[in-house]
Design a protein around this motif. Sequence first.
Motif, short mmCIF file in Angstrom:
data_model
loop_
_atom_site.label_atom_id
_atom_site.label_comp_id
_atom_site.label_asym_id
_atom_site.label_seq_id
_atom_site.Cartn_x
_atom_site.Cartn_y
_atom_site.Cartn_z
N ILE A 93 0.86 -1.18 0.00
CA ILE A 93 0.00 0.00 0.00
C ILE A 93 0.90 1.24 0.00
O ILE A 93 1.91 1.27 0.71
N HIS A 94 0.54 2.24 -0.80
CA HIS A 94 1.37 3.45 -0.91
C HIS A 94 1.17 4.32 0.33
O HIS A 94 0.47 5.31 0.32
N ASP A 95 1.80 3.91 1.42
CA ASP A 95 1.70 4.69 2.66
C ASP A 95 3.09 5.19 3.03
O ASP A 95 4.04 5.04 2.25
N THR A 96 3.23 5.76 4.20
CA THR A 96 4.52 6.37 4.55
C THR A 96 5.61 5.30 4.71
O THR A 96 6.78 5.59 4.52
N PHE A 97 5.22 4.07 5.05
CA PHE A 97 6.22 3.02 5.15
C PHE A 97 6.69 2.58 3.76
O PHE A 97 7.88 2.37 3.53
N ALA A 98 5.75 2.49 2.82
CA ALA A 98 6.12 2.12 1.45
C ALA A 98 7.06 3.16 0.84
O ALA A 98 7.98 2.84 0.11
N MET A 99 6.81 4.44 1.15
CA MET A 99 7.68 5.48 0.61
C MET A 99 9.11 5.30 1.12
O MET A 99 10.07 5.65 0.46
N ASP A 100 9.24 4.72 2.31
CA ASP A 100 10.54 4.44 2.90
C ASP A 100 11.20 3.22 2.25
O ASP A 100 12.38 3.21 1.99
N LEU A 101 10.40 2.20 2.04
CA LEU A 101 10.94 0.88 1.66
C LEU A 101 10.99 0.62 0.15
O LEU A 101 11.98 0.12 -0.37
N ALA A 102 9.89 0.92 -0.53
CA ALA A 102 9.69 0.39 -1.88
C ALA A 102 10.73 0.83 -2.93
O ALA A 102 11.22 0.00 -3.69
N VAL A 107 15.35 -1.05 -6.42
CA VAL A 107 16.73 -0.92 -6.91
C VAL A 107 17.55 -2.15 -6.53
O VAL A 107 18.24 -2.73 -7.36
N LYS A 108 17.46 -2.55 -5.27
CA LYS A 108 18.29 -3.66 -4.81
C LYS A 108 17.88 -5.00 -5.44
O LYS A 108 18.68 -5.93 -5.48
N ARG A 109 16.64 -5.12 -5.87
CA ARG A 109 16.21 -6.33 -6.55
C ARG A 109 16.31 -6.19 -8.07
O ARG A 109 15.88 -7.08 -8.80
N SER A 110 16.81 -5.04 -8.54
CA SER A 110 16.84 -4.74 -9.98
C SER A 110 15.47 -4.93 -10.61
O SER A 110 15.35 -5.42 -11.73
N ALA A 111 14.46 -4.54 -9.89
CA ALA A 111 13.09 -4.68 -10.39
C ALA A 111 12.56 -3.31 -10.82
O ALA A 111 13.08 -2.28 -10.39
N ALA A 112 11.58 -3.31 -11.70
CA ALA A 112 10.94 -2.05 -12.09
C ALA A 112 10.10 -1.54 -10.91
O ALA A 112 9.62 -2.33 -10.10
N TYR A 113 9.94 -0.23 -10.83
CA TYR A 113 9.17 0.34 -9.72
C TYR A 113 8.09 1.28 -10.24
O TYR A 113 8.35 2.16 -11.05
N VAL A 114 6.87 1.08 -9.76
CA VAL A 114 5.81 2.04 -10.08
C VAL A 114 5.00 2.26 -8.80
O VAL A 114 4.66 1.32 -8.09
N SER A 115 4.74 3.52 -8.50
CA SER A 115 4.14 3.84 -7.20
C SER A 115 2.76 4.46 -7.32
O SER A 115 2.40 4.99 -8.37
#
Lengths: 322, 260
Positions: A93-102, A107-115
């Motif tokens: 869920i795009h909450d304050t914790f996700a903004m910290d973690l996601a 990047v560390k998993r070399s995965a694409a990111y969309v928020s």
Amino acid sequence: MAPIFAYIAHNDGVIDETALELLAAARKIDAEAPVTAVVAGHGPGLHAAAGALATAYETVWKFSHEALAYPNAEALRPVLVSALPAGAIVLMIHDTFAMDLAPGLAVKRSAAYVSDVVDIRGMEDGTLGVVRQEFGGQVGSRVAVESAGGMVVTCRAGSFAPAAPAIAGTVEDKSGEIGVVAAKRRFLERVVPEAGDVDITKEEVLVAVGRGIEAEENIDLAVELAKSMGAAVACSRPIVDARWLEHSRQVGTSGQTVKPKVYLACGISGSFQHMGGIKGNPFIVAINKNPGAPIFQVADVGIVADVLEFLPALTEAVQRAR
Amino acid sequence: MEILVCVKRVPGTLENEIKLNAAKDDIERDDLVYSVNEWDNYAVEEAIQTVDRLGGSVTVVTVGDEEAEEVLRRELAMGAQKALLLNDPAFAGLDGRGVATVLAAAAKRGGYDLILTGAQADDGAAQVGGMLAAMLDYPYASLVNKVEVTNGKALRISREVEGGAREISEIELPCVLSIQTGINEPRYVGIRGLRQVASADIPCLGAADLGLDDGALAPRVRREAYFMPEPGMGAEMLEGDTEAIIARLLEMLKDKGGLK
Ligand SMILES: Cc1cc2nc3c(=O)[nH]c(=O)nc-3n(C[C@H](O)[C@H](O)[C@H](O)COP(=O)(O)OP(=O)(O)OC[C@H]3O[C@@H](n4cnc5c(N)ncnc54)[C@H](O)[C@@H]3O)c2cc1C
């Protein structure tokens, strides 16, 4: 078929109501893919959270460690980076914790990111189609995300109708896979906000002002109107950031949750963080000079007007009607 | 303390009514008023105040074209000591990871103790700071609304979490923080200040200077189209002259319990 993992926040064992929204989002990505709930923490709360999740998710991964007792993104990230299989899709869920973690997790998993995804159109030829909003919700955008190296996707709370399965899932204790946790960020304490002079959470009628009020002295226009209506004055965040009103007047995800009968939004654009603080389906009247303001999509009644002229006129009319 | 602050030039949402272009692949940019991303201004102010207390310097950096120079100048006028423009045709159409990759390459050349970004910008993605930190292997905290330097090796920070609560933690330097609005009151920038920095030298670096090839920058997230939210699902719009609107509104307010 990439496996999907939904990271679920819990508050000392109480599952966030968005847990089932993530399950619904996962199904929209791929109705067939296995979906695993991931939960982390320490102590009896974690056990309760995992148990609760197993009534909806087939598999629940539980990570128990002292360093995860308080959600610390810096501590959790390496755990997830090594435990999740290559190519996995991670939902949060795009909450304050996700903004910290996601972002760092991607990047560390070399995965694409969309928020902050508000809808999912589905997978086609290795790309995931999603819908986002930009410019404070004024326009929508269709976005294609390459899934080849895995994905991290954060979803806006309330955007997916919660799935409601009732199953007997299994909880797998994955704590053995946690390596040395040496975060360079250490949690010290949590401070809750102090109460203000007025408790807007208990008011039935709110006159809320946003940045459209333009100057500190214009707050009086809202105070006068509220007085004539028997209402209280609330506000959006920029008004608090500018120190024009105290924080206890702020409505929204980082402010107060209000449940009025009537909500008058004056010069407020209607960002989801603001609207996220308005519950109980009140009658919302929006006054905004921009006909394209997103608030007109969620209000019951809209008026395109300059609040600096409209509020005094309305105040006068209310006084006359008494 | 050497501080790098990442800033972005964005269309202001207060001055602009956003419309789409004919091809619907972008917004209509011709008549937009641009300014520095709101959150970034708070980040620059925090950096300036920190350097005022502890010494060091503030460098502002942006990934953008020549026009983006104007926001760098604005932040110089605010009190930043140095500015850096990262501009290259290869930087057009970057996704968030691409922007973070370019910023990380620039940050590595500078030896900064602290890197600040705004919490989010016009696309609402809230991603560049966290990605940048991971690329540099620095610890990261998002939505920071208070920064205290404790011993020169670490910061005591407050993060904003839901419901207006704050989460206090300690974070080691060097680190990356995304700054939330409300942390300070960004100072006013007047015409005079802008004039003083009008001819300041702003170095510009491109992909080759930063050692970046196209592979490192290839986007994995692409915007395919913009669309306007569906009209009609929303509010009943009250139209007519103000008097008529107010009369109708009063009826509704009475009906819904809005007049006590
Ligand atoms: C993690 C996080 C948490 C947040 N939490 C909150 C929160 O709890 N509460 C909150 O409110 N925000 C919150 N925000 C901020 C949020 O994203 C928006 O920036 C904010 O809500 C915008 O406030 P606004 O509508 O008053 O201002 P704007 O978005 O600037 O809108 C002002 C509106 O006023 C209109 N206007 C301007 N002049 C006039 C006039 N003279 N007459 C009539 N209309 C006029 C404009 O057309 C515009 O629509 C949060 C952001 C983040 C990143």
